[in-house]
Each structure stands twice: as C-alpha cells, then as structure tokens.
Design a protein around this motif. Structure first.
Motif, PDB file in Angstrom:
ATOM      1  N   TYR A  88       0.825  -1.211   0.000  1.00  0.00           N
ATOM      2  CA  TYR A  88       0.000   0.000   0.000  1.00  0.00           C
ATOM      3  C   TYR A  88       0.857   1.260   0.000  1.00  0.00           C
ATOM      4  CZ  TYR A  88      -3.618   3.275   1.694  1.00  0.00           C
ATOM      5  OH  TYR A  88      -4.480   4.324   1.851  1.00  0.00           O
TER       6      TYR A  88
ATOM      7  N   MET B 127      -4.404  -1.865  -7.054  1.00  0.00           N
ATOM      8  CA  MET B 127      -4.819  -0.749  -6.195  1.00  0.00           C
ATOM      9  C   MET B 127      -4.594   0.587  -6.886  1.00  0.00           C
ATOM     10  SD  MET B 127      -3.960  -1.695  -2.213  1.00  0.00           S
ATOM     11  CE  MET B 127      -2.229  -2.054  -2.415  1.00  0.00           C
TER      12      MET B 127
ATOM     13  N   THR C 269      -6.921   5.700  -1.223  1.00  0.00           N
ATOM     14  CA  THR C 269      -6.068   6.677  -0.530  1.00  0.00           C
ATOM     15  C   THR C 269      -6.802   7.982  -0.218  1.00  0.00           C
ATOM     16  OG1 THR C 269      -5.240   7.617  -2.618  1.00  0.00           O
ATOM     17  CG2 THR C 269      -4.002   5.767  -1.677  1.00  0.00           C
TER      18      THR C 269
END
Length: 432
Positions: free
Chosen positions: A104, A246, A256
């Motif tokens: 991430y 992502m 985000t």
C-alpha cells in the motif's frame, strides 16, 4: 519497575508481559486491525506459513524494545518511565500500515505523498489511541513521534534509536519472525547476545566489538532474507500485481482518499480484495485490469519473471531504472510494443520501490556503530566495516531489475525485454 497485568503467548519470544496501558492499547480497534494485515503481504502464496500479521510483529517489537530499554536501564542510562514509553512506541510503530502492508505504501506515496509513519503519527494523535494514552497520563504528541523514531528532545535520543536505527527492535523482530513463519533459517540471529552487548558511546547506541560475530550474522541475515523472501521473484510477482490493481482502481474506489481515522481503519487486506473483485466489468479499462489482477492474485495465477539482470550503479541507464517510476513505465511500454503485449500486463520491478519491505542498502550496514573498550575503561566509537571484511562484499548483488508478464506472454516478452534492456548476462539466468 515494570508492572505486568497479563501475558501473551508468542511463538517467537515465548510469554510477552503487558502493562495496563499496553493492554488497553492492544484492545483498541487501531491495534486490533493489525490482525487483518499480513506482515508479508503476498509472501504466503510462495511460503504457505507466512500468514503472520502486523499484530504479532508489533507485540514482538514492543517486547524487544523493552528488553533493550531494560539493558540500558540496568546501566543507569534510562528510567522506568523511559522503559514504558519505548515499549508503547514499539507496540504502535506499525499502526499506520495500510492493506497489504508495504504494498500500500507505493500507492499512498503516489497519491498522497505519505508513508505509513505519517499515517501512524496522525492516528495516534487523532483517534482512539489518543484517548487511551491520555487516560494513562502519556502525551499522544510525544508518543506519536517516538513510535516512528522522531521524538523531539535530548531525553528521547536513545529511545528513538531503540525504535529506529541500524539494529532496532523492529529489525530484530521481523528477521526472526519472518524467518520462523516462512520456514527458512536465514533469520535465526542471536538476539540475546546483541541486546546484552548494547551500550551508549557519545550519545549513540553501539554494539561491543567483542560481539562482532553476532552482528555480522545479523547483517548477513538481512541480506539473505532480502534475497530469499522479501525480493524473491515469486513473492514479488504477487506483490506487483496488487500494487497495480490498487493503483488502477484508486481513482474510483478511493483507497487513498481517507479523511478520518475510521475511513482509514476500514482498509485491510480482505476488504481491498473484495472491493477489487466487486468491480463492474462494464467500467473503464483500468478497472477491468484491476479486477483481473485481483482475481489472478486470489487464485495464485501469478505473473512470471521473464527477464532478470543486475543493475550496475556505474550506468546512468540502470540508475534511472532504479529511482524513476516514469522510466520503468516507459520501458514497459517499449517492451510491450516490441512483444505485441498490452503494457498494462508488463511490470518492471526493482528493489528500491516503496513496496519492498526491506532494502539493505538503504541503511548502510557497513556503518553500524560498534565500540572498543580500552584498558583505561574508555570506549571508542567505530564502524562495523573497520572490523568486518564480509559486509562490504555483499553490497554488489542487490540491485536486480526484473520484468514480469503473464505466463501466456512470457516468451515474446522475454525476447523483447532482452532487446530493450540489453543482453541478459549468464549470472542472471541462475535462479535466486
């Protein structure tokens, strides 16, 4: 005196005691959420035992930070209060990690210019952890910074180093823990010997040169775990797929775009995979690719490494590949055009990206502080490289460039990658 109100059985360190404030922090949702984040993101698809979580790692860091603090407390260099504060910092050091841990990080940096340390500081100062700390008489502002090794004030210098330094509690725990759960032997280091050799010289934590063999083993373990686990070609295949999934879905799914602690805490490994799998396939191409990558990841239909070579740091070309994402994307496009393969399904991976959990060269292992004790009892601060010939010899074999694609496109992409990146040396053909 540290007052324990209970114990937790840990498979790596045995029984880990916890104080009242630690128990309340552990029970808080931001720390419990760490159970839903795998420590090594996609490594379990290569090493089936690597199912351990950020939660157990955080307990281990708390425990080892306390042991280092106890050593320094015994030398009269820290107080009981310092001991408790650094244990709290160890417990909370990873609370800002997002789904798939370091994976991430790459997406977060791209869209928010933040790290998990930034998020962790924010969570400790804004959410439920703040209330727990204040209830027990601790400063959330101070602990939020100490948790990432950046607490202000001379009194926190040693505490910062326990949390974030060349041989901190974090590194010690993840080496032995990751090694244990992956079923490899490379991380079996002598933690007790290292901790019992710690002292302070000129305001800096250092290891007694009498224990240089244990320190060498510690550094070598970092390199071996990097090659065998953290940058293993199949481990990274799974991870680069999730990074792109992502990334491609972020604009629509808002991975985000969190604004509150509650929004961030809703993100974990399973919730992200489920959201990617629920994408409407009638949507745009980026979302279709993201869905496809998530589906492949879930079913372990992983991409294949079709080209691999050392990136020589004397070459501007390879330096740019290591440090510039735009260069890697452009090269992937060129490879795709030559191979007749969609560049969305070509990845160029390097060890310098944020999604690689540990890159040994970042911390300059040859400069780990050690000390000599002279006959008059005085201590002299030195560097590990002055006593070890092994460490500098390892440095040249870490900067690897790899090209990945789907199994059905591997031959065409391999030929195109060799054409674009240069002839593959014989050494690159050897499986790492």
């Amino acid at each position: 005196m540290f007052k324990s109100v209970g114990e937790i059985r840990d498979p790596v360190h045995g029984y880990i005691p916890m104080s009242a404030v630690e128990k309340d922090l552990i029970d808080a949702p931001p720390v419990q959420r760490l159970r839903r984040l795998r420590q090594l993101s996609g490594a379990h698809l290569t090493y089936p035992g690597a199912e351990h979580s950020r939660f157990s790692h955080s307990l281990g860091v708390m425990h080892l930070a306390g042991k280092i603090a106890a050593r320094l407390e015994g030398l009269g260099l820290l107080s009981e209060e310092d001991h408790q504060k650094v244990r709290i910092a160890g417990l909370l050091h990873d609370v800002g990690h997002g789904p798939f841990s370091h994976i991430y990080e790459e997406v977060l940096d791209k869209y928010r210019s933040m790290t998990h340390e930034d998020v962790g500081t924010w969570l400790i100062e804004q959410g439920e952890l703040k209330d727990v700390l204040k209830c027990h008489g601790y400063s959330p502002a101070e602990l939020s910074k100490l948790a990432v090794g950046k607490a202000e004030g001379k009194e926190n210098t040693l505490l910062n180093q326990i949390v974030a330094s060349q041989f901190d509690a974090d590194i010690m725990d993840y080496l032995v823990r990751d090694s244990h759960f992956c079923g490899v032997e490379y991380g079996n280091i002598d933690i007790e010997r290292l901790i019992n050799s710690v002292n302070v010289v000129n305001g800096q934590l250092a290891i007694d040169v009498a224990s240089v063999y244990a320190l060498e083993a510690f550094v070598i373990a970092r390199y071996e775990m990097f090659k065998a686990v953290y940058f293993h070609r199949t481990v990274r295949a799974a991870e680069v797929m999730i990074v792109r999934a992502m990334d491609y879905a972020n604009a629509d799914l808002g991975f985000t775009s969190f604004r509150t602690p509650e929004e961030f805490l809703s993100l974990d490994d399973n919730s992200v995979i489920q959201r990617l799998l629920n994408i409407d396939l009638k949507e745009n191409k980026c979302l279709r690719v993201a869905h496809d990558l998530a589906r492949r990841y879930l079913n372990r239909n992983l991409f294949k490494a079709v080209h691999e070579q050392l990136a020589h740091r004397r070459s501007d070309f390879f330096i740019n590949i290591l440090v510039r994402d735009d260069i890697r994307l452009q090269l992937a496009k060129e490879i795709g055009e030559k191979a007749g393969v969609d560049p969305d399904y070509i990845f160029i991976d390097v060890p310098t990206v944020a999604s690689v959990p540990y890159y040994p060269l970042q911390q300059r292992p040859s400069e780990i502080p050690v000390f000599e004790t002279h006959q008059d009892g005085s201590k002299e601060l030195r560097n590990l490289s002055e006593f070890s010939e092994i460490i500098p010899a390892l440095v040249g074999y870490l900067d690897v460039v790899r090209v990945y694609t789907t199994s059905e496109n591997r031959n065409r992409t391999a030929e195109a990658a060799t054409s674009v990146l240069g002839q593959k040396p014989y050494s690159a053909k050897v499986t790492m």
